[in-house]
Design a protein around this motif. Structure first.
Motif, short mmCIF file in Angstrom:
data_model
loop_
_atom_site.label_atom_id
_atom_site.label_comp_id
_atom_site.label_asym_id
_atom_site.label_seq_id
_atom_site.Cartn_x
_atom_site.Cartn_y
_atom_site.Cartn_z
N ARG A 61 0.85 -1.19 0.00
CA ARG A 61 0.00 0.00 0.00
C ARG A 61 0.88 1.24 0.00
O ARG A 61 1.86 1.32 0.76
CB ARG A 61 -0.91 0.06 1.22
CG ARG A 61 -1.96 -1.04 1.30
CD ARG A 61 -2.97 -0.72 2.38
NE ARG A 61 -3.90 0.31 1.93
CZ ARG A 61 -4.57 1.11 2.76
NH1 ARG A 61 -4.39 1.02 4.07
NH2 ARG A 61 -5.41 2.00 2.30
N VAL A 62 0.54 2.19 -0.84
CA VAL A 62 1.19 3.49 -0.83
C VAL A 62 0.20 4.50 -0.25
O VAL A 62 -0.88 4.69 -0.81
CB VAL A 62 1.61 3.91 -2.26
CG1 VAL A 62 2.18 5.33 -2.25
CG2 VAL A 62 2.64 2.94 -2.82
N LEU A 63 0.56 5.09 0.89
CA LEU A 63 -0.30 6.06 1.56
C LEU A 63 0.22 7.46 1.27
O LEU A 63 1.28 7.86 1.78
CB LEU A 63 -0.33 5.80 3.07
CG LEU A 63 -0.85 4.42 3.50
CD1 LEU A 63 -0.82 4.30 5.02
CD2 LEU A 63 -2.26 4.18 2.97
N LEU A 64 -0.52 8.21 0.46
CA LEU A 64 -0.06 9.53 0.04
C LEU A 64 0.05 10.50 1.20
O LEU A 64 1.00 11.28 1.29
CB LEU A 64 -0.99 10.09 -1.04
CG LEU A 64 -0.68 9.69 -2.48
CD1 LEU A 64 -0.89 8.20 -2.70
CD2 LEU A 64 -1.51 10.48 -3.47
N GLY A 100 3.74 -8.60 -11.42
CA GLY A 100 2.34 -8.90 -11.10
C GLY A 100 1.95 -8.58 -9.68
O GLY A 100 0.76 -8.64 -9.34
N SER A 101 2.92 -8.25 -8.81
CA SER A 101 2.58 -7.89 -7.43
C SER A 101 1.63 -6.70 -7.42
O SER A 101 1.87 -5.69 -8.09
CB SER A 101 3.85 -7.53 -6.64
OG SER A 101 4.66 -8.66 -6.44
N GLN A 102 0.56 -6.81 -6.64
CA GLN A 102 -0.47 -5.75 -6.60
C GLN A 102 -0.04 -4.63 -5.67
O GLN A 102 0.50 -4.87 -4.58
CB GLN A 102 -1.80 -6.33 -6.16
CG GLN A 102 -2.93 -5.30 -6.10
CD GLN A 102 -4.27 -5.96 -5.79
OE1 GLN A 102 -4.74 -6.81 -6.53
NE2 GLN A 102 -4.86 -5.55 -4.66
N ILE A 103 -0.30 -3.38 -6.06
CA ILE A 103 0.00 -2.22 -5.24
C ILE A 103 -1.23 -1.33 -5.18
O ILE A 103 -1.78 -0.93 -6.21
CB ILE A 103 1.20 -1.42 -5.81
CG1 ILE A 103 2.44 -2.32 -5.90
CG2 ILE A 103 1.49 -0.21 -4.94
CD1 ILE A 103 3.66 -1.63 -6.45
N ASP A 104 -1.69 -1.04 -3.96
CA ASP A 104 -2.84 -0.18 -3.74
C ASP A 104 -2.36 1.23 -3.37
O ASP A 104 -1.54 1.39 -2.46
CB ASP A 104 -3.71 -0.71 -2.61
CG ASP A 104 -4.30 -2.07 -2.94
OD1 ASP A 104 -4.68 -2.28 -4.10
OD2 ASP A 104 -4.37 -2.93 -2.03
N PHE A 105 -2.86 2.24 -4.07
CA PHE A 105 -2.57 3.63 -3.75
C PHE A 105 -3.79 4.22 -3.04
O PHE A 105 -4.91 4.12 -3.53
CB PHE A 105 -2.27 4.43 -5.02
CG PHE A 105 -0.90 4.17 -5.59
CD1 PHE A 105 0.12 5.09 -5.40
CD2 PHE A 105 -0.63 3.00 -6.30
CE1 PHE A 105 1.39 4.86 -5.92
CE2 PHE A 105 0.63 2.77 -6.81
CZ PHE A 105 1.65 3.69 -6.62
N ALA A 106 -3.55 4.83 -1.88
CA ALA A 106 -4.65 5.39 -1.09
C ALA A 106 -4.24 6.75 -0.55
O ALA A 106 -3.05 7.07 -0.43
CB ALA A 106 -5.01 4.45 0.05
N LEU A 107 -5.26 7.53 -0.20
CA LEU A 107 -4.98 8.85 0.38
C LEU A 107 -4.50 8.71 1.82
O LEU A 107 -3.70 9.46 2.30
CB LEU A 107 -6.25 9.72 0.33
CG LEU A 107 -6.72 10.09 -1.07
CD1 LEU A 107 -8.07 10.78 -1.01
CD2 LEU A 107 -5.69 10.98 -1.77
#
Length: 266
Positions: free
Chosen positions: A150-153, A259-266
């Protein structure tokens, strides 16, 4: 009149305000500041690490992370949990979650990595390979790398989880998206690139370890890359991407499979 005013003030202080203050102090003394349970848990985790009780220490650190976000040791717990997890992951001596594969005729390191859901970079690092020549009968340590990302902006953090439990986190220097990209969104790793002296290197090539690496995602224009030096980044031609320390990008190339999944979130 002045004497009456003073006497009245003294009466108010002695008979009203002072008892109020004493009552407040008594309440405070009977209800002291709450004890921070994260401090004791963190100290016990340190002791367990020193005695090499790593599973117990990691469980305790994750307990702090999950239940005590306001603890003084919360950030310390995250940092230490990250470091211990990564050290154990890369140690050839720590065999939990790892298996030893015996090389068969026709095997290549890339084939072994793919079949065990790991990365070529990881196999190289954990086996301390200086080259990729393997022979039938050789033993190769492998471990599946199946992480959530997860990338938390808002926090400028990239967080890695395994089986939904905290595994590691990395600081992000800056995030610049192409025009039109709206958050949240989910994407995945499309490719990993390594550049050295304007030459694209394969993972097995000489000089790969020293190369400048990027992780390109399936979302157009979104790339995980090292933070650019001032002279490389001008306002007239602003590069886009998730900018991180070069050493962290190298480590992520080792951890994240195609193929690794990455979620971008606020």
């Amino acid at each position: 009149i002045l004497g009456l005013a003073i006497a009245s003030s003294v009466y108010i202080v002695e008979k009203i305000e002072k008892p109020k203050a004493q009552a407040k102090q008594a309440i405070k003394e009977s209800n002291p500041e709450p004890i921070d349970p994260g401090i004791g848990e963190f100290d016990r985790a340190i002791a367990e690490i020193r005695s090499r009780q790593f599973p117990n220490a990691l469980e305790r650190l994750r307990y702090i992370i999950k239940f005590f976000p306001k603890s003084e040791r919360y950030q310390n717990a995250r940092a230490l949990c990250s470091q211990v997890n990564l050290d154990l992951l890369l140690s050839p001596d720590h065999r939990a979650d790892k298996v030893e594969y015996e090389v068969k005729k026709g095997d290549a390191v890339s084939k072994i990595a793919n079949s065990h859901k790991t990365t070529l970079e990881y196999v190289k690092r954990v086996n301390q390979f200086t080259e990729f020549n393997i022979q039938p009968g050789d033993k190769v340590i492998v471990r599946p790398l199946d992480f959530g990302v997860r990338v938390l902006l808002s926090e400028k953090k990239l967080i890695i989880t395994e089986n939904e439990a905290f595994f590691a986190e990395y600081s992000i220097g800056d995030i610049v998206f192409p025009a039109g990209v709206a958050v949240p969104f989910t994407t995945s790793v499309r490719s990993r690139l390594a550049w050295l002296k304007d030459k694209n290197l394969a993972t097995t090539a000489e000089g790969y370890d020293q190369a400048d690496k990027q992780i390109r995602l399936n979302r157009p224009g979104v790339t995980i890359r090292r933070t650019l030096a001032a002279e490389e980044d001008s306002e007239g031609s602003r590069e886009t991407g998730v900018f991180m320390a070069a050493a962290d990008v190298d480590e992520l190339c080792l951890l994240l499979r195609i193929g690794s999944q990455i979620d971008f979130a606020l």
